[in-house]
Design an enzyme around this catalytic site. Structure first.
Site, PDB file in Angstrom:
ATOM      1  N   GLU A 151     -20.407  -2.392  20.835  1.00 40.30           N
ATOM      2  CA  GLU A 151     -19.482  -1.423  21.421  1.00 40.30           C
ATOM      3  C   GLU A 151     -20.243  -0.469  22.348  1.00 40.30           C
ATOM      4  O   GLU A 151     -21.354  -0.038  22.018  1.00 40.30           O
ATOM      5  CB  GLU A 151     -18.785  -0.624  20.325  1.00 40.30           C
ATOM      6  CG  GLU A 151     -17.931  -1.474  19.393  1.00 40.30           C
ATOM      7  CD  GLU A 151     -16.843  -2.236  20.131  1.00 40.30           C
ATOM      8  OE1 GLU A 151     -16.228  -1.651  21.056  1.00 40.30           O
ATOM      9  OE2 GLU A 151     -16.619  -3.417  19.816  1.00 40.30           O
ATOM     10  N   GLU A 194     -24.490  29.656  -1.768  1.00 43.17           N
ATOM     11  CA  GLU A 194     -23.531  30.234  -0.823  1.00 43.17           C
ATOM     12  C   GLU A 194     -22.279  29.367  -0.711  1.00 43.17           C
ATOM     13  O   GLU A 194     -21.168  29.842  -0.895  1.00 43.17           O
ATOM     14  CB  GLU A 194     -24.196  30.359   0.564  1.00 43.17           C
ATOM     15  CG  GLU A 194     -23.301  30.926   1.655  1.00 43.17           C
ATOM     16  CD  GLU A 194     -23.116  32.432   1.577  1.00 43.17           C
ATOM     17  OE1 GLU A 194     -23.891  33.088   0.851  1.00 43.17           O
ATOM     18  OE2 GLU A 194     -22.208  32.965   2.217  1.00 43.17           O
ATOM     19  N   ASP A 206     -20.905  19.694   9.426  1.00 42.94           N
ATOM     20  CA  ASP A 206     -20.556  19.398   8.033  1.00 42.94           C
ATOM     21  C   ASP A 206     -20.582  17.907   7.710  1.00 42.94           C
ATOM     22  O   ASP A 206     -19.553  17.293   7.407  1.00 42.94           O
ATOM     23  CB  ASP A 206     -19.162  19.970   7.722  1.00 42.94           C
ATOM     24  CG  ASP A 206     -19.079  21.468   7.938  1.00 42.94           C
ATOM     25  OD1 ASP A 206     -20.084  22.155   7.729  1.00 42.94           O
ATOM     26  OD2 ASP A 206     -17.991  21.953   8.316  1.00 42.94           O
ATOM     27  N   GLU A 220     -19.566   2.467  22.737  1.00 45.71           N
ATOM     28  CA  GLU A 220     -19.639   3.748  22.022  1.00 45.71           C
ATOM     29  C   GLU A 220     -20.610   3.687  20.839  1.00 45.71           C
ATOM     30  O   GLU A 220     -20.583   4.568  19.979  1.00 45.71           O
ATOM     31  CB  GLU A 220     -18.244   4.200  21.594  1.00 45.71           C
ATOM     32  CG  GLU A 220     -17.554   3.356  20.524  1.00 45.71           C
ATOM     33  CD  GLU A 220     -16.794   2.145  21.074  1.00 45.71           C
ATOM     34  OE1 GLU A 220     -17.015   1.795  22.250  1.00 45.71           O
ATOM     35  OE2 GLU A 220     -15.995   1.552  20.330  1.00 45.71           O
TER      36      GLU A 220
END
Ligand SMILES: *[C@@H]1O[C@H](CO)[C@@H](O)[C@H](O)[C@H]1NC(C)=O
Ligand SMILES: *[C@@H]1O[C@H](CO)[C@@H](O)[C@H](O)[C@H]1NC(C)=O
Ligand SMILES: *[C@@H]1O[C@H](CO)[C@@H](O)[C@H](O)[C@H]1NC(C)=O
Length: 470
Positions: free
Chosen positions: A348, A229, A52, A350
């Site tokens: 970083e 939907e 999402d 990450e």
């Protein structure tokens, strides 16, 4: 690809000897991933399952808010939301979880698809969650400390509750804000300037075939006459309003409609992304960034992936001259890089284009760090611009409660040209950080950089940030 994840136990000693058990491990698929790793940048995140997508552009970066599918879940088990950001669409920094179910005292479950927006220096993040009454409700998180939060519950109760989901927020040029949501219906409210109340009641959109396409054939559904939907995403571009959405069920595709105002009337445009990618849901998020247009969506493309272990991906696309959205296929390649990454600035650990085997956690020095580094795990950082003079040394901020290991710095692949090898010593704790420094050679030009981790058995070390010097 036969790649059932096997359980991995992580002893996380920094937080009071708390044992974390994680089941997401990608090593069983290492060989097959390496086969396409040179070009694969989708899915965007490999350290956990995401779903999402809600992208937003702010100060030259894309902030990508996502849901988080729990490992091994056999239905939708979602407890927190996640945030990643990028300045180049391929290297994504993990910001951890700025908001979770615990943010909303009145919520019991279902941290589902939301969308944030910035107004007057405050970040408002609209999310669907299950209310203690059992009904699905829309809550609002708010942060006054930027896109990474932390977010708190703005209201202490739902903004609106009618057992429907998937809020999309949009602020029009005249300052009027709209919140759309809904499955199986489509609803909107006009938000007041405070962004946490609304005027004019709850409005139901007439779902007509002209507006959203007729549902037909195998997808025919008496309760759902149109392809709409769930998962609406409202935005404005070049004077047109776009309502894009997840369509048909199940499996879903993505569709689009346009209109002359934020409240329509809507005219169905067609299919934007066909049913593909081994997740029976999909969810659109669209932005323009640095002169290009991007569709974020999700599929089940990670090892162990599927309908309840989804992963967010991105594709670049070009609108037709009349504003039409083309049919966009899912790809492993993802979007091309915008610019390059500067290795002479602190980066970083990450911040990742692709990784294998590693995970992330909150770091005692701020932000996040990379953990769960085992022999042969790796991180790829894409499009690193070393320049013509090149790099002479490399520093890594690292920790190890055991005896450490090594970081091999390689160009192009995990077996590419070796620039240097940095030894990581034991530091006496998983959150006791020190800097390891080594000399490098051959680091000129622009390349994908691979950190290949080697050492003995078990977790070797953790990795907070890195930097090259000229
Ligand atoms: C808009 O352009 C696309 C191709 O770019 C075309 O397929 C479509 O028919 C056009 N739509 C209208 C309403 O002209
Ligand atoms: C998308 O995939 C279909 C089926 O493989 C193919 O026919 C079509 O040309 C592709 N479209 C694009 C834009 O690549
Ligand atoms: C590594 O150490 C050398 C020598 O102390 C220093 O000149 C260099 O700047 C360091 N490298 C980095 C990236 O900090």
């Amino acid at each position: 690809m036969d790649a059932a994840p096997h359980p991995k136990v992580v002893f996380n000693l920094n937080a009071g000897t708390i044992m974390r058990i994680s089941t997401l491990i990608l090593t069983s698929a290492l060989a097959s991933l390496q086969a396409h790793v040179a070009t694969a940048d989708n899915p965007i995140v490999q350290t956990l399952y995401t779903a999402d997508p809600a992208p937003i552009v702010h100060n030259g970066r894309v902030y990508l808010y996502t849901g988080h599918d729990e490992n091994g879940a056999t239905t939708f088990v979602m407890k927190d939301w996640r945030l990643f950001s990028s300045a180049d669409m391929v290297n994504w920094q993990d910001h951890g979880s700025p908001m979770s179910l615990a943010t909303f005292r009145w919520a019991t479950a279902q941290a589902w698809a939301g969308q944030p927006v910035l107004r007057n220096g405050q970040w408002y993040w609209y999310v669907p969650v299950r209310h203690t009454s059992g009904s699905m409700a829309i809550g609002v998180g708010v942060s006054d400390s930027g896109p990474t939060g932390p977010f708190r519950d703005a209201l202490g109760k739902p903004l609106v509750m009618n057992n429907e989901i998937d809020p999309s927020v949009f602020i029009d040029d005249d300052g009027q804000a709209y919140l759309y949501w809904g499955n199986p219906n489509l609803w909107y409210v006009k938000l007041n300037a405070d962004m946490v109340s609304y005027s004019g009641g709850v409005n139901k959109v007439a779902l007509t075939a002209a507006g959203f396409g007729a549902r037909s054939g195998n997808n025919a559904n008496a309760q759902r006459p149109t392809t709409y939907e769930e998962g609406p995403w409202l935005y404005k571009r070049a004077g047109k309003y776009y309502m894009v959405f997840a369509a048909n069920c199940c499996s879903e595709h993505l569709g689009w409609s346009t209109g002359p105002s934020a409240t329509g009337p809507w005219t169905y445009g067609g299919v934007m992304m066909p049913t593909q990618g081994s997740s029976f849901t999909n969810h659109p998020g669209i932005i323009d960034f640095q002169g290009s247009s991007y569709l974020f969506y999700h599929n089940g493309a990670l090892p162990g992936g599927g309908g309840y272990q989804r992963s967010v991906c991105v594709e670049r696309f070009t609108y037709g001259a009349n504003g039409s959205i083309p049919v966009i296929n899912m790809s492993k390649e993802g979007a091309p890089q915008v610019g390059t990454l500067d290795p002479y600035m602190r980066q970083e650990a990450e911040t990742i284009a692709w990784s294998s085997g590693v995970q992330t956690e909150i770091c005692s020095e701020g932000g996040m760090d990379v953990l769960s580094i085992n022999n042969n795990d790796y991180i790829k950082v894409k499009g690193v611009a070393f320049g013509s003079a090149g790099a002479k040394s490399f520093t890594a901020r690292v920790s190890s409660a055991t005896s450490g290991g090594k970081i091999e710095l390689r160009l192009g692949s995990t077996s590419g040209t070796l620039l240097g090898t940095c030894s990581v010593p034991g530091t006496g704790g998983w959150q006791r950080w020190s800097s390891a420094n080594c000399t490098v050679s051959g680091a000129t030009g622009t390349h994908d950089l691979f950190f290949r981790f080697t050492g003995g058995s078990g977790e070797l070390f953790r990795f907070n940030w890195w930097q090259f010097a000229q």
